[in-house]
Design a protein around this motif. Structure first.
Motif, mmCIF file in Angstrom:
data_model
loop_
_atom_site.group_PDB
_atom_site.id
_atom_site.type_symbol
_atom_site.label_atom_id
_atom_site.label_comp_id
_atom_site.label_asym_id
_atom_site.label_seq_id
_atom_site.Cartn_x
_atom_site.Cartn_y
_atom_site.Cartn_z
ATOM 1 N N TRP A 79 0.827 -1.206 0.000
ATOM 2 C CA TRP A 79 0.000 0.000 0.000
ATOM 3 C C TRP A 79 0.860 1.254 0.000
ATOM 4 N N LEU A 80 1.962 1.237 0.728
ATOM 5 C CA LEU A 80 2.844 2.402 0.798
ATOM 6 C C LEU A 80 3.732 2.547 -0.431
ATOM 7 N N GLY A 81 3.741 1.544 -1.291
ATOM 8 C CA GLY A 81 4.566 1.620 -2.494
ATOM 9 C C GLY A 81 6.033 1.352 -2.255
ATOM 10 N N LEU A 82 6.361 0.651 -1.163
ATOM 11 C CA LEU A 82 7.762 0.303 -0.878
ATOM 12 C C LEU A 82 8.016 -1.086 -1.455
ATOM 13 N N LYS A 83 8.149 -1.140 -2.735
ATOM 14 C CA LYS A 83 8.258 -2.406 -3.462
ATOM 15 C C LYS A 83 9.685 -2.927 -3.389
ATOM 16 N N GLU A 84 9.824 -4.183 -2.981
ATOM 17 C CA GLU A 84 11.142 -4.800 -2.901
ATOM 18 C C GLU A 84 11.641 -5.196 -4.290
ATOM 19 N N ASP A 85 12.963 -5.240 -4.427
ATOM 20 C CA ASP A 85 13.575 -5.736 -5.661
ATOM 21 C C ASP A 85 13.753 -7.248 -5.614
ATOM 22 N N GLU A 86 13.941 -7.767 -4.399
ATOM 23 C CA GLU A 86 14.092 -9.219 -4.219
ATOM 24 C C GLU A 86 13.337 -9.628 -2.962
ATOM 25 N N GLY A 87 12.787 -10.832 -2.999
ATOM 26 C CA GLY A 87 12.067 -11.340 -1.853
ATOM 27 C C GLY A 87 10.562 -11.296 -2.095
ATOM 28 N N PRO A 88 9.795 -11.553 -1.039
ATOM 29 C CA PRO A 88 10.267 -11.773 0.325
ATOM 30 C C PRO A 88 10.915 -13.144 0.511
ATOM 31 N N PHE A 89 12.002 -13.162 1.291
ATOM 32 C CA PHE A 89 12.657 -14.394 1.699
ATOM 33 C C PHE A 89 12.212 -14.715 3.128
ATOM 34 N N TYR A 90 12.096 -15.996 3.421
ATOM 35 C CA TYR A 90 11.627 -16.436 4.731
ATOM 36 C C TYR A 90 12.710 -17.270 5.412
ATOM 37 N N GLN A 91 13.062 -16.882 6.629
ATOM 38 C CA GLN A 91 14.126 -17.599 7.319
ATOM 39 C C GLN A 91 13.782 -19.063 7.562
ATOM 40 N N MET A 92 12.524 -19.357 7.832
ATOM 41 C CA MET A 92 12.162 -20.754 8.096
ATOM 42 C C MET A 92 12.413 -21.657 6.887
ATOM 43 N N GLN A 93 12.526 -21.056 5.709
ATOM 44 C CA GLN A 93 12.831 -21.836 4.511
ATOM 45 C C GLN A 93 14.324 -22.005 4.294
ATOM 46 N N ARG A 94 15.121 -21.426 5.204
ATOM 47 C CA ARG A 94 16.579 -21.474 5.060
ATOM 48 C C ARG A 94 17.249 -22.255 6.205
ATOM 49 N N MET A 95 16.466 -23.062 6.912
ATOM 50 C CA MET A 95 17.002 -23.765 8.071
ATOM 51 C C MET A 95 18.155 -24.698 7.713
ATOM 52 N N ASP A 96 18.064 -25.361 6.569
ATOM 53 C CA ASP A 96 19.140 -26.278 6.179
ATOM 54 C C ASP A 96 20.463 -25.536 6.032
ATOM 55 N N ARG A 97 20.407 -24.351 5.484
ATOM 56 C CA ARG A 97 21.633 -23.547 5.304
ATOM 57 C C ARG A 97 22.236 -23.188 6.664
ATOM 58 N N TYR A 98 21.394 -22.723 7.604
ATOM 59 C CA TYR A 98 21.910 -22.343 8.918
ATOM 60 C C TYR A 98 22.537 -23.553 9.627
ATOM 61 N N ARG A 99 21.837 -24.678 9.587
ATOM 62 C CA ARG A 99 22.331 -25.857 10.299
ATOM 63 C C ARG A 99 23.621 -26.385 9.682
ATOM 64 N N ALA A 100 23.730 -26.297 8.361
ATOM 65 C CA ALA A 100 24.960 -26.748 7.706
ATOM 66 C C ALA A 100 26.150 -25.906 8.169
ATOM 67 N N LEU A 101 25.963 -24.609 8.248
ATOM 68 C CA LEU A 101 27.064 -23.745 8.697
ATOM 69 C C LEU A 101 27.420 -24.002 10.156
ATOM 70 N N ILE A 102 26.403 -24.200 10.983
ATOM 71 C CA ILE A 102 26.683 -24.487 12.393
ATOM 72 C C ILE A 102 27.477 -25.780 12.510
ATOM 73 N N GLY A 103 27.129 -26.767 11.683
ATOM 74 C CA GLY A 103 27.886 -28.015 11.684
ATOM 75 C C GLY A 103 29.346 -27.801 11.322
ATOM 76 N N GLU A 104 29.596 -26.947 10.321
ATOM 77 C CA GLU A 104 30.978 -26.649 9.927
ATOM 78 C C GLU A 104 31.732 -25.949 11.050
#
Length: 477
Positions: free
Chosen positions: A71-96
């Protein structure tokens, strides 16, 4: 602050709300600054939803955030990204990090940690994790049975974390002040500070503009980024927005969903304009377009002091935008709002033509700070008037009644013609030795239900003679 150095390379900013509640104006300002900064430098503005707080995050909050930004016209160029969809990435790094010693398992129970902090406070020390499960401190110790460990980041033991903040200047914090941060909970869920760092790294964020309640997180995030082999982005920490009383924003003075401002009749461009000035300035410019904001917003002139919400000023800014709209556009929106109220723009059983409704809006726009107020006023043309009986009795005196009767007798011949109605009123006033308010005020009360309106001849010119006669006839026989 002086202007920050011109960025080298492509600018990438982000807005990363947590969907645990509504999007209020403090969050909107953060998004606006990140958006304007990226636009100024021809970069990218990324939208990221930080939804790892599973218990408190809701789909409804996500939808409200997205709707408010759209409504405010603050249009993103990328996203929206959701952290819950990136859990595998976080856990892989923690493992490393566990594998090479940048992180370690900690088996301290909540009870142990509280006892540790109490002892530190008793000694006059700052409560902090003492590193008891660091590998060098836990040699020979067997992890206790039944305790699921958290994962802690191994913070540097010495040195200083420094950054040049876009708002606050150089900030330095000694590593000795920082303990080993939990980066994964005992159930394996990564924590906020770790997810943010990984996201900013993976998404190539170059500038982080956010509230200064995150200042204490920044040195920890910088250390984690460097442990991951990256240099931190440029940070800018904005002071909070306070209410009109100088206190932290609450629901009673503005910490409400931005969509409520939509309901109350604020325009997106006015909100953008007003919020841009809450913590930033461009000389003495008060009113400016989005294009001007983008042209000027280079990260300089950001205030180091908390901003204060001023609703009178907010409404004034909105009024300037509203009354600058074409009358036809005003009529379209007011007509929609009247219909939603169950008060359609109908007179004598016929819809009012668009140009007539536009003329009605034009009469009131200079007095209307919001769509709601403008609609309230225009509704007086269509809703049956309900004047205060005592006030009407005071104004509709025996001396005035004959003048009203003479005016009503002459009205059919001049209906719809403002100048002719004005001339008729002057003739009636002269005939009865009255002044304009003595006739105008009772007419306003009987026809529109209020004492004060724009010029009464202009108001009456918008209504058919039969409609005026019907309304006046309820009080004058």
């Amino acid at each position: 602050m002086t202007a920050p150095a011109t960025p080298v390379g492509r600018v990438r900013t982000r807005f990363a709300p947590s969907p645990t509640g509504f999007l209020h104006i403090g969050g909107v300002r953060t998004a606006l600054y990140a958006w304007a900064f990226a636009r100024h430098f021809g970069g990218d503005y990324v939208l990221r939803i930080e939804d790892t707080d599973v218990e408190r995050s809701t789909p409804e909050a996500v939808a409200a955030i997205l709707e408010g930004l759209a409504w405010l016209g603050l249009k993103e160029d990328e996203g929206p990204f959701y952290q819950m969809q990136r859990m595998d990435r976080y856990r892989a790094l923690i493992g490393e990090m566990l594998a090479d010693g940048r992180a370690y398992h900690c088996y301290a129970t909540p009870e142990e940690l509280e006892a540790m902090r109490e002892a530190q406070r008793a000694r006059g020390e700052k409560p902090r994790y003492d590193g008891r499960w660091r590998p060098e401190n836990a040699t020979g110790r067997t992890p206790p049975a039944g305790v699921k460990p958290v994962v802690r980041f191994r913070n540097p033991d010495d040195g200083v974390v420094s950054w040049d903040d876009m708002v606050k200047g150089t900030i330095s914090i000694g590593n000795a002040e920082l303990d080993d941060l939990v980066i994964a909970r005992s159930d394996g869920t990564p924590t906020y500070n770790f997810c943010v760092v990984v996201d900013d790294l993976d998404m190539g964020i170059t500038h982080v503009i956010r509230g200064d309640d995150h200042v204490n997180n920044t040195p920890r995030q910088i250390n984690i980024l460097r442990a991951l082999g990256a240099e931190p982005p440029v940070y800018g920490h904005l002071p909070m927005i306070n209410g009109p009383d100088g206190q932290k924003l609450s629901k009673r003075h503005g910490a409400v969903s931005v969509l409520q401002y939509q309901e109350e009749g604020f325009l997106p461009d006015a909100i953008i304009n007003y919020l841009a000035r809450l913590g930033w300035s461009h000389g003495d410019d008060e009113l400016f377009s989005r294009e001007q904001l983008i042209e000027w917003f280079d990260g300089s002139h950001l205030s180091v002091s908390p901003a204060q919400l001023d609703f009178d000023k907010f409404r004034w800014v909105n009024q300037q935008y509203l009354k600058a709209l074409p009358d036809a556009e005003l009529a379209a929106e007011v007509g929609r709002r009247l219909q939603a109220r169950g008060v359609p723009a109908v007179l004598g059983g016929q819809p009012v033509p668009d140009d007539r409704l536009a003329a009605m809006c034009a009469l009131w726009k200079d007095r209307s700070p919001t769509w709601v107020v403008l609609t309230d006023w225009v509704a007086h043309f269509f809703a049956p008037p309900a004047p205060d009986a005592a006030v009407l009795a005071q104004k509709l005196t025996d001396a005035v009644r004959p003048a009203v009767a003479e005016f009503m007798a002459g009205l059919p011949a001049v209906a719809g013609d403002r100048e002719a109605i004005g001339a008729l009123m002057k003739t009636v006033l002269k005939n009865h030795g009255l002044k304009m308010p003595q006739l105008a005020v009772p007419l306003r009360l009987m026809v529109f239900g209020v004492e004060q309106t724009p010029s009464v001849d202009a108001m009456l010119a918008q209504l058919p003679a039969g409609e005026i006669a019907a309304r006046v006839g309820r009080y004058v026989s």
